[in-house]
Design a protein around this motif. Structure first.
Motif, PDB file in Angstrom:
ATOM      1  N   LEU A  89      16.175 -19.670  39.893  1.00  0.00           N
ATOM      2  CA  LEU A  89      15.233 -18.784  41.246  1.00  0.00           C
ATOM      3  C   LEU A  89      15.594 -17.370  40.785  1.00  0.00           C
ATOM      4  CD1 LEU A  89      15.887 -20.149  44.211  1.00  0.00           C
ATOM      5  CD2 LEU A  89      13.809 -21.065  42.999  1.00  0.00           C
ATOM      6  N   ASN A  90      16.496 -16.883  40.820  1.00  0.00           N
ATOM      7  CA  ASN A  90      15.975 -15.417  40.313  1.00  0.00           C
ATOM      8  C   ASN A  90      16.612 -15.112  38.778  1.00  0.00           C
ATOM      9  OD1 ASN A  90      18.191 -14.535  42.690  1.00  0.00           O
ATOM     10  ND2 ASN A  90      19.899 -15.426  42.195  1.00  0.00           N
TER      11      ASN A  90
ATOM     12  N   GLU B  78      32.148 -19.164  23.837  1.00  0.00           N
ATOM     13  CA  GLU B  78      31.411 -18.589  23.995  1.00  0.00           C
ATOM     14  C   GLU B  78      30.028 -18.270  24.569  1.00  0.00           C
ATOM     15  OE1 GLU B  78      31.051 -18.219  19.641  1.00  0.00           O
ATOM     16  OE2 GLU B  78      32.977 -17.727  19.006  1.00  0.00           O
ATOM     17  N   TRP B  79      29.191 -19.708  24.818  1.00  0.00           N
ATOM     18  CA  TRP B  79      28.272 -19.726  25.225  1.00  0.00           C
ATOM     19  C   TRP B  79      28.342 -19.886  26.981  1.00  0.00           C
ATOM     20  CZ3 TRP B  79      28.426 -23.667  29.569  1.00  0.00           C
ATOM     21  CH2 TRP B  79      26.923 -24.192  29.640  1.00  0.00           C
ATOM     22  N   VAL B  80      29.175 -19.983  27.193  1.00  0.00           N
ATOM     23  CA  VAL B  80      29.009 -19.063  28.633  1.00  0.00           C
ATOM     24  C   VAL B  80      28.867 -17.530  28.738  1.00  0.00           C
ATOM     25  CG1 VAL B  80      31.111 -18.737  30.759  1.00  0.00           C
ATOM     26  CG2 VAL B  80      31.048 -21.024  29.519  1.00  0.00           C
ATOM     27  N   GLU B  81      29.390 -16.938  27.604  1.00  0.00           N
ATOM     28  CA  GLU B  81      29.642 -15.148  27.222  1.00  0.00           C
ATOM     29  C   GLU B  81      28.398 -14.822  27.776  1.00  0.00           C
ATOM     30  OE1 GLU B  81      31.553 -12.825  29.424  1.00  0.00           O
ATOM     31  OE2 GLU B  81      33.124 -15.152  29.791  1.00  0.00           O
ATOM     32  N   ARG B  82      27.435 -15.810  26.316  1.00  0.00           N
ATOM     33  CA  ARG B  82      26.377 -15.695  26.266  1.00  0.00           C
ATOM     34  C   ARG B  82      25.153 -15.857  27.468  1.00  0.00           C
ATOM     35  NH1 ARG B  82      25.759 -19.699  22.357  1.00  0.00           N
ATOM     36  NH2 ARG B  82      27.446 -18.185  20.648  1.00  0.00           N
TER      37      ARG B  82
ATOM     38  N   PRO C 146      18.999 -12.068  31.840  1.00  0.00           N
ATOM     39  CA  PRO C 146      18.621 -11.065  32.395  1.00  0.00           C
ATOM     40  C   PRO C 146      17.848 -12.192  33.552  1.00  0.00           C
ATOM     41  CG  PRO C 146      17.273 -11.269  30.523  1.00  0.00           C
ATOM     42  CD  PRO C 146      17.695 -12.309  29.864  1.00  0.00           C
ATOM     43  N   GLY C 147      18.405 -11.917  34.614  1.00  0.00           N
ATOM     44  CA  GLY C 147      19.031 -12.799  36.069  1.00  0.00           C
ATOM     45  C   GLY C 147      19.864 -13.048  36.601  1.00  0.00           C
TER      46      GLY C 147
END
Length: 202
Positions: A20-21, A181-185, A190-191
């Motif tokens: 939603l965000n 790396e995926w978690v940080e990516r 945006p949002g």
């Protein structure tokens, strides 16, 4: 306006808040007291006989199950169709990971409850099951940035909260480099908004 019945510390509820965000869809939060079992009250069960969280209300439509809600929100409010594709191939790839996010990765949730709230679960078994799926996820992400289609989709949203909260379940992601790396990516989308236990991009 959308009403979201949810619990702030729930990974499943967080999935819906994230989408939603990210789509800038306004909504009203209705807090549910998970710890004191409000979801088992007659009033809540009238909304959702299954007694699970979250519940989304949009006009006359009422949905439960985070994965179903993600699919609905993406289909209705993503005007560009990037989060949930219309093609059979793309949608099927996404649904594989929706299932992973609702079944395999949810072993991290009771492990988190056992560590944080001291629920009487078998932590050893939950850790073993969680490590297995994290190894699969890590291998899948070795040669790609996102779970499917080369871009963020609701597949990533469905899996992200449980993985990002692994530390609270007593599991370190240090041995799962591609997952880390995926978690940080993911946090750079945006949002993106954090929740207790999940910080913003480091």
């Amino acid at each position: 306006m959308i009403r979201l019945h949810e619990y702030e510390l729930s990974g499943s509820c967080y999935k819906v808040r994230l989408l939603l965000n990210m789509l800038s869809v306004p909504y009203e939060k209705v807090s549910v007291d998970f710890v004191n079992q409000q979801r088992e009250s007659p009033a809540y069960l009238e909304l959702n006989p299954f007694g699970d969280l979250p519940i989304l209300e949009d006009g006359s439509l009422r949905l439960h199950n985070a994965q179903a809600i993600l699919t609905y929100v993406a289909r209705k409010y993503d005007v560009f169709g990037t989060w949930y594709p219309s093609s059979a191939d793309g949608a099927s790839r996404i649904h594989q990971w929706l299932a992973t996010g609702s079944v395999d990765l949810t072993n991290l949730s009771p492990a988190r409850l056992a560590k944080v709230i001291h629920y009487p679960f078998n932590l050893g078994d939950l850790h073993a099951l969680s490590h297995r799926v994290l190894r699969i996820l890590d291998a899948h992400l070795e040669d790609r940035k996102w779970l499917e289609l080369g871009r963020p989709t609701i597949a990533d949203i469905a899996c992200f909260p449980h993985v990002a909260l692994a530390n609270e379940a007593g599991i370190s992601l240090s041995n799962f480099g591609y997952v880390s790396e995926w978690v940080e990516r993911f946090k750079t989308i945006p949002g993106f908004t954090p929740m207790p236990g999940i910080t913003s991009h480091s």
